[in-house]
Scaffold this motif. Sequence first.
Motif, PDB file in Angstrom:
ATOM      1  N   THR A 147      -7.724   9.419  12.127  1.00 51.97           N
ATOM      2  CA  THR A 147      -8.498  10.480  11.489  1.00 51.97           C
ATOM      3  C   THR A 147      -9.173   9.926  10.248  1.00 51.97           C
ATOM      4  OG1 THR A 147      -6.473  11.207  10.349  1.00 51.97           O
ATOM      5  CG2 THR A 147      -7.146  12.446  12.311  1.00 51.97           C
ATOM      6  N   TRP A 149     -11.290  11.256   6.803  1.00 54.91           N
ATOM      7  CA  TRP A 149     -11.376  12.477   6.013  1.00 54.91           C
ATOM      8  C   TRP A 149     -12.451  12.359   4.949  1.00 54.91           C
ATOM      9  CZ3 TRP A 149      -7.886  16.402   7.362  1.00 54.91           C
ATOM     10  CH2 TRP A 149      -6.903  16.011   8.288  1.00 54.91           C
ATOM     11  N   ASP A 150     -13.025  13.490   4.603  1.00 51.91           N
ATOM     12  CA  ASP A 150     -14.110  13.524   3.621  1.00 51.91           C
ATOM     13  C   ASP A 150     -14.048  14.847   2.864  1.00 51.91           C
ATOM     14  OD1 ASP A 150     -17.003  12.683   2.685  1.00 51.91           O
ATOM     15  OD2 ASP A 150     -17.167  14.756   3.380  1.00 51.91           O
ATOM     16  N   ASN A 157     -13.447  17.857   5.365  1.00 54.67           N
ATOM     17  CA  ASN A 157     -13.975  17.527   6.686  1.00 54.67           C
ATOM     18  C   ASN A 157     -13.123  16.440   7.323  1.00 54.67           C
ATOM     19  OD1 ASN A 157     -16.448  19.146   6.144  1.00 54.67           O
ATOM     20  ND2 ASN A 157     -16.832  17.518   4.663  1.00 54.67           N
ATOM     21  N   CYS A 158     -13.077  16.436   8.646  1.00 52.08           N
ATOM     22  CA  CYS A 158     -12.237  15.467   9.342  1.00 52.08           C
ATOM     23  C   CYS A 158     -12.887  15.050  10.647  1.00 52.08           C
ATOM     24  CB  CYS A 158     -10.862  16.076   9.628  1.00 52.08           C
ATOM     25  SG  CYS A 158      -9.767  15.023  10.623  1.00 52.08           S
ATOM     26  N   TYR A 178      -5.670  19.366  16.026  1.00 51.10           N
ATOM     27  CA  TYR A 178      -6.193  18.692  14.835  1.00 51.10           C
ATOM     28  C   TYR A 178      -7.099  19.599  14.012  1.00 51.10           C
ATOM     29  CZ  TYR A 178      -3.900  14.282  15.500  1.00 51.10           C
ATOM     30  OH  TYR A 178      -2.934  13.316  15.573  1.00 51.10           O
ATOM     31  N   VAL A 182      -6.517  20.276   9.932  1.00 51.49           N
ATOM     32  CA  VAL A 182      -7.514  20.354   8.854  1.00 51.49           C
ATOM     33  C   VAL A 182      -7.287  21.608   8.021  1.00 51.49           C
ATOM     34  CG1 VAL A 182      -9.968  20.374   8.289  1.00 51.49           C
ATOM     35  CG2 VAL A 182      -9.179  19.086  10.284  1.00 51.49           C
ATOM     36  N   PHE A 196     -15.121  19.755  11.601  1.00 49.13           N
ATOM     37  CA  PHE A 196     -14.153  18.987  12.400  1.00 49.13           C
ATOM     38  C   PHE A 196     -14.900  18.375  13.568  1.00 49.13           C
ATOM     39  CE2 PHE A 196     -11.168  18.998  16.106  1.00 49.13           C
ATOM     40  CZ  PHE A 196     -10.483  17.851  15.740  1.00 49.13           C
TER      41      PHE A 196
END
Length: 263
Positions: A147, A149-150, A157-158, A178, A182, A196
Amino acid sequence: MSLADTQYLNIVENILNNGIYGQNRTGVATYKLPQQIMQFDLQQEFPILTTKFVAFKTAIKELLWIWQMQSNDVRKLQDMNVRVWDEWMREDGTIGKAYGYQIAKYKQLDNLIRTIKEDPDSRRMIVTLWNIEDLSDMALQPCAYETLWDVGDGYLNCMLVQRSGDMGLGIPFNTAQYAALVHMIAHVTGLKPGKFTHVINNAHIYENHIEQLREQLERRNQALPAPTIHINRDVTDFYDFKPEDITLEGYEHLGKLAMTVAV
């Protein structure tokens, strides 16, 4: 209708019409397409299929087993009445150095949450289960293995990267699972769930799933609205989550479609 149904069924139809036929390690042939992508705005709706039943409660329990318990012990899943890993359980009761073992080994969840809170502009927020030195000691090398991530403008976000995706069984389960993750991590870090994205490198349909997936495609025009996810707002630490803290409101579906897992 649910956007999850729309995007998922488009990929299924594309594989059935244009997929490449071939063999694989399981001995059950597949039709496959490379690099399929689904993307959802989690502010808009929760991505779970309505054209067939997806075992959300089971998905959450497995998610907690991997990310919270950080376990490789299948017996802990069995204690929760989850049997999805029974086929890969070794004599010692584990799946080897796979999945949760890799999160625990490098404290990856703790590092992720700390970075989200303390350095949200970081472009290095990655959790990976693909540890080359341990691959040979895994009962099943991870499919949903990474994953990314941001954080931006208050949203988390992922992107989930999946090397191999069983469209009939695995993908619907992993997408919902998932997306819930998130929501959970966004909640404990004080953010809103954002985008996502689910990337599937080898998206495939097993030969013995074709009939069921064609039946699901016939249900397309009967697809239902997406449900709403609820996270227990009293939980502030990821390690305090229990399965009952993550629920769906208004999840309606068109029934189960039985399929056999390829081992």
